[in-house]
Design a protein around this motif. Structure first.
Motif, PDB file in Angstrom:
ATOM      1  N   LEU A   4       0.834  -1.210   0.000  1.00 61.41           N
ATOM      2  CA  LEU A   4       0.000   0.000   0.000  1.00 61.41           C
ATOM      3  C   LEU A   4       0.865   1.254   0.000  1.00 61.41           C
ATOM      4  N   LEU A   5       1.891   1.272   0.852  1.00 63.56           N
ATOM      5  CA  LEU A   5       2.786   2.429   0.922  1.00 63.56           C
ATOM      6  C   LEU A   5       3.488   2.651  -0.415  1.00 63.56           C
ATOM      7  N   ALA A   6       3.975   1.565  -1.009  1.00 59.51           N
ATOM      8  CA  ALA A   6       4.666   1.670  -2.297  1.00 59.51           C
ATOM      9  C   ALA A   6       3.721   2.130  -3.398  1.00 59.51           C
ATOM     10  N   GLY A   7       2.478   1.623  -3.383  1.00 59.82           N
ATOM     11  CA  GLY A   7       1.502   2.032  -4.390  1.00 59.82           C
ATOM     12  C   GLY A   7       1.180   3.510  -4.301  1.00 59.82           C
ATOM     13  N   ILE A   8       0.980   3.995  -3.073  1.00 59.75           N
ATOM     14  CA  ILE A   8       0.685   5.422  -2.879  1.00 59.75           C
ATOM     15  C   ILE A   8       1.882   6.271  -3.297  1.00 59.75           C
ATOM     16  N   ALA A   9       3.099   5.826  -2.908  1.00 60.41           N
ATOM     17  CA  ALA A   9       4.313   6.573  -3.280  1.00 60.41           C
ATOM     18  C   ALA A   9       4.473   6.618  -4.798  1.00 60.41           C
ATOM     19  N   THR A  10       4.193   5.503  -5.465  1.00 60.31           N
ATOM     20  CA  THR A  10       4.303   5.467  -6.925  1.00 60.31           C
ATOM     21  C   THR A  10       3.322   6.434  -7.577  1.00 60.31           C
ATOM     22  N   LEU A  11       2.100   6.496  -7.041  1.00 59.67           N
ATOM     23  CA  LEU A  11       1.108   7.445  -7.565  1.00 59.67           C
ATOM     24  C   LEU A  11       1.593   8.884  -7.401  1.00 59.67           C
ATOM     25  N   VAL A  12       2.109   9.202  -6.222  1.00 61.10           N
ATOM     26  CA  VAL A  12       2.605  10.561  -5.960  1.00 61.10           C
ATOM     27  C   VAL A  12       3.788  10.881  -6.871  1.00 61.10           C
ATOM     28  N   PHE A  13       4.734   9.935  -6.964  1.00 59.55           N
ATOM     29  CA  PHE A  13       5.898  10.148  -7.830  1.00 59.55           C
ATOM     30  C   PHE A  13       5.478  10.330  -9.284  1.00 59.55           C
ATOM     31  N   GLY A  14       4.479   9.532  -9.707  1.00 51.49           N
ATOM     32  CA  GLY A  14       4.017   9.617 -11.082  1.00 51.49           C
ATOM     33  C   GLY A  14       3.320  10.935 -11.373  1.00 51.49           C
ATOM     34  N   LEU A  15       2.500  11.389 -10.427  1.00 56.15           N
ATOM     35  CA  LEU A  15       1.762  12.642 -10.620  1.00 56.15           C
ATOM     36  C   LEU A  15       2.706  13.842 -10.722  1.00 56.15           C
ATOM     37  N   PHE A  16       3.761  13.824  -9.905  1.00 56.13           N
ATOM     38  CA  PHE A  16       4.701  14.952  -9.885  1.00 56.13           C
ATOM     39  C   PHE A  16       5.946  14.693 -10.723  1.00 56.13           C
ATOM     40  N   ARG A  17       5.903  13.626 -11.505  1.00 59.23           N
ATOM     41  CA  ARG A  17       6.986  13.282 -12.437  1.00 59.23           C
ATOM     42  C   ARG A  17       8.340  13.135 -11.745  1.00 59.23           C
ATOM     43  N   ILE A  18       8.308  12.660 -10.526  1.00 57.53           N
ATOM     44  CA  ILE A  18       9.547  12.444  -9.778  1.00 57.53           C
ATOM     45  C   ILE A  18      10.259  11.193 -10.274  1.00 57.53           C
ATOM     46  N   LEU A  19       9.487  10.249 -10.827  1.00 55.38           N
ATOM     47  CA  LEU A  19      10.076   8.988 -11.258  1.00 55.38           C
ATOM     48  C   LEU A  19      11.054   9.152 -12.413  1.00 55.38           C
ATOM     49  N   SER A  20      10.970  10.273 -13.119  1.00 55.34           N
ATOM     50  CA  SER A  20      11.944  10.515 -14.191  1.00 55.34           C
ATOM     51  C   SER A  20      13.350  10.652 -13.610  1.00 55.34           C
ATOM     52  N   TYR A  21      13.450  11.137 -12.361  1.00 54.55           N
ATOM     53  CA  TYR A  21      14.754  11.221 -11.704  1.00 54.55           C
ATOM     54  C   TYR A  21      15.195   9.846 -11.211  1.00 54.55           C
ATOM     55  N   LEU A  22      14.223   9.049 -10.766  1.00 59.70           N
ATOM     56  CA  LEU A  22      14.536   7.698 -10.308  1.00 59.70           C
ATOM     57  C   LEU A  22      15.083   6.853 -11.452  1.00 59.70           C
ATOM     58  N   GLN A  23      14.630   7.144 -12.666  1.00 61.73           N
ATOM     59  CA  GLN A  23      15.087   6.384 -13.833  1.00 61.73           C
ATOM     60  C   GLN A  23      16.591   6.530 -14.057  1.00 61.73           C
ATOM     61  N   LYS A  24      17.174   7.632 -13.563  1.00 57.88           N
ATOM     62  CA  LYS A  24      18.613   7.834 -13.727  1.00 57.88           C
ATOM     63  C   LYS A  24      19.404   6.789 -12.952  1.00 57.88           C
TER      64      LYS A  24
END
Length: 436
Positions: free
Chosen positions: A107-127
């Protein structure tokens, strides 16, 4: 992409259906059994899995990354959940306590993924997940899946001995499907997976009638958190969360590989939409007691085998999968597919994934030093995969599930090596030396 004809679309859709089903049915059953659930609860989890996996595939193919990539239970997370269930006694926890901690972590990971996706933070994680990390990921995924399917091909009796007739039949299926792929014409090669499953199923029933399942109606009742109610078991939550973050590399590897295969661009917006859907799926999976979802990188091996890149058969196959869960009698019928036959056919399909791993090495130059960036994480991960998890009981109980997971440890080591060393400069020096 070139569209397929109506007849070809029908058979390609059925082929996708069998592929998705064969990759799905074992997961909820194995998890339910590991956590000691009764048959009704396991049947309900199976039904939830059939419906939700079908819908997940359709939504990703239509609105997410928009590639014909199966969205299914993550192999990484499946292995982690099973390992945690097996370690319950050494961890000093009950199965519901572990299941509840896993649910909280997902649940925590799912919520974090949604937040990261909405604010496009995951593009930094891709590095963090550099091309070399993705290469290590592909190799370890190939080894892990091949080991799973090879074991699944073998029929083992209750006393631990090999049942030779059925096991030999599995190898015959492997040879048959391989020959259809290598020697057959384009049509036979494209549908070798479907032909192998159907033909293997029919011959299996004829040769081993006493081993053939009869199927059963799946439960119509759904229950929330069947593995255990969410709790604050911080150790289990932390390990599950870390694995879930690493699991996001599935999306990167899958979309990039599918992009190269189909010739379509893998834009950041496609990745972001896929992350949002995957995060949503993880939340739903936690409620239903299912293993978290991810785009199957192994689908690339399936696409390489069939050479059918059109999305329409994939979307239809996903829709049919959901119908199997909505109409239980259909799911029960397909559930009589011999598991050894399914594993034998998938074994051949995933041989193609090894080719994808090798292709990802194009452009790299290795010498006696730089080979460490590939060999160390891959061989470490493979070595841990083949160790008995009981050997890790000497470590603190909270670290045992992490340290005993070869896949996670290999990827983590690759991330560390890519972060600490400037391998690009090493490659330039090798290139200059070769040009002299």
């Amino acid at each position: 992409m070139k569209n397929t004809s109506s007849v070809k679309t029908i058979f390609a859709s059925l082929q996708w259906l069998f592929f998705i089903f064969a990759n799905t049915v074992v997961v909820p059953v194995s998890i339910g059994t590991a956590f000691g659930l009764h048959s009704g609860e396991i049947a309900a989890m199976l039904r939830s899995s059939l419906i939700f996996t079908g819908l997940a595939c359709v939504l990703q193919g239509r609105f997410g990354h928009r590639f014909p990539l199966m969205e299914g239970h993550s192999g990484l997370m499946w292995g982690l959940v099973l390992n945690l269930s097996l370690a319950s006694s050494s961890l000093g926890m009950s199965l519901p306590e572990i299941g509840g901690g896993i649910a909280s972590g997902i649940l925590l990971a799912g919520i974090a993924t949604l937040v990261f996706g909405l604010f496009r933070i995951l593009s930094y994680l891709q590095k963090i997940f550099t091309p070399m990390v993705m290469t290590v990921y592909l190799f370890l995924l190939t080894f892990q899946l091949i080991l799973i399917f090879f074991r699944g091909m073998l029929k083992v009796s209750e006393d631990g001995t090999l049942e030779l007739p059925i096991s030999l039949f599995s190898f015959a299926v492997v040879i048959l499907v391989s020959l259809m792929k290598i020697k057959g014409n384009e049509i036979i090669g494209n549908f070798s997976i479907l032909i192998g499953m159907l033909l293997g199923w029919v011959i299996y029933v004829i040769l081993f009638p006493s081993e053939s399942g009869t199927g059963s109606q799946t439960s119509m009742e759904f229950s929330f958190f069947p593995l255990g109610s969410p709790n604050l078991n911080y150790g289990i939550i932390a390990i599950t969360f870390i694995a879930s973050v690493i699991n996001l590399s599935n999306t990167i590897a899958s979309v990039q590989a599918a992009s190269k295969l189909t010739g379509e661009g893998a834009s950041q917006s496609r990745l972001d939409r896929s992350y949002l859907l995957t995060g949503s799926y993880s939340i739903v999976a936690a409620f239903l007691g299912l293993v978290p979802y991810a785009p199957f990188t192994s689908s690339v091996g399936f696409l390489e085998s069939t050479r059918i890149f059109d999305r329409k058969p994939f979307l239809l196959g996903g829709g049919l999968m959901a119908i199997l869960g909505i109409i239980p009698v259909l799911g029960a019928l397909l559930a009589t597919l011999p598991i050894t036959v399914g594993n034998a056919v998938l074994f051949v399909a995933y041989l193609q994934l090894f080719g994808t791993s090798l292709k990802s090495l194009n452009g790299y130059i290795f010498d006696s030093k730089s080979i460490f960036r590939l060999a160390a994480p891959v061989l470490l991960g493979l070595s841990i995969m083949n160790l008995d998890t009981k050997l890790f009981t000497v470590f603190p109980v909270i670290l045992q599930p992490l340290l005993s997971n070869g896949f996670i440890m290999g990827v983590l080591l690759s991330i560390i090596l890519e972060t600490l060393f400037r391998w690009d400069e090493q490659e330039h020096e090798i290139a200059r030396g070769n040009s002299r």
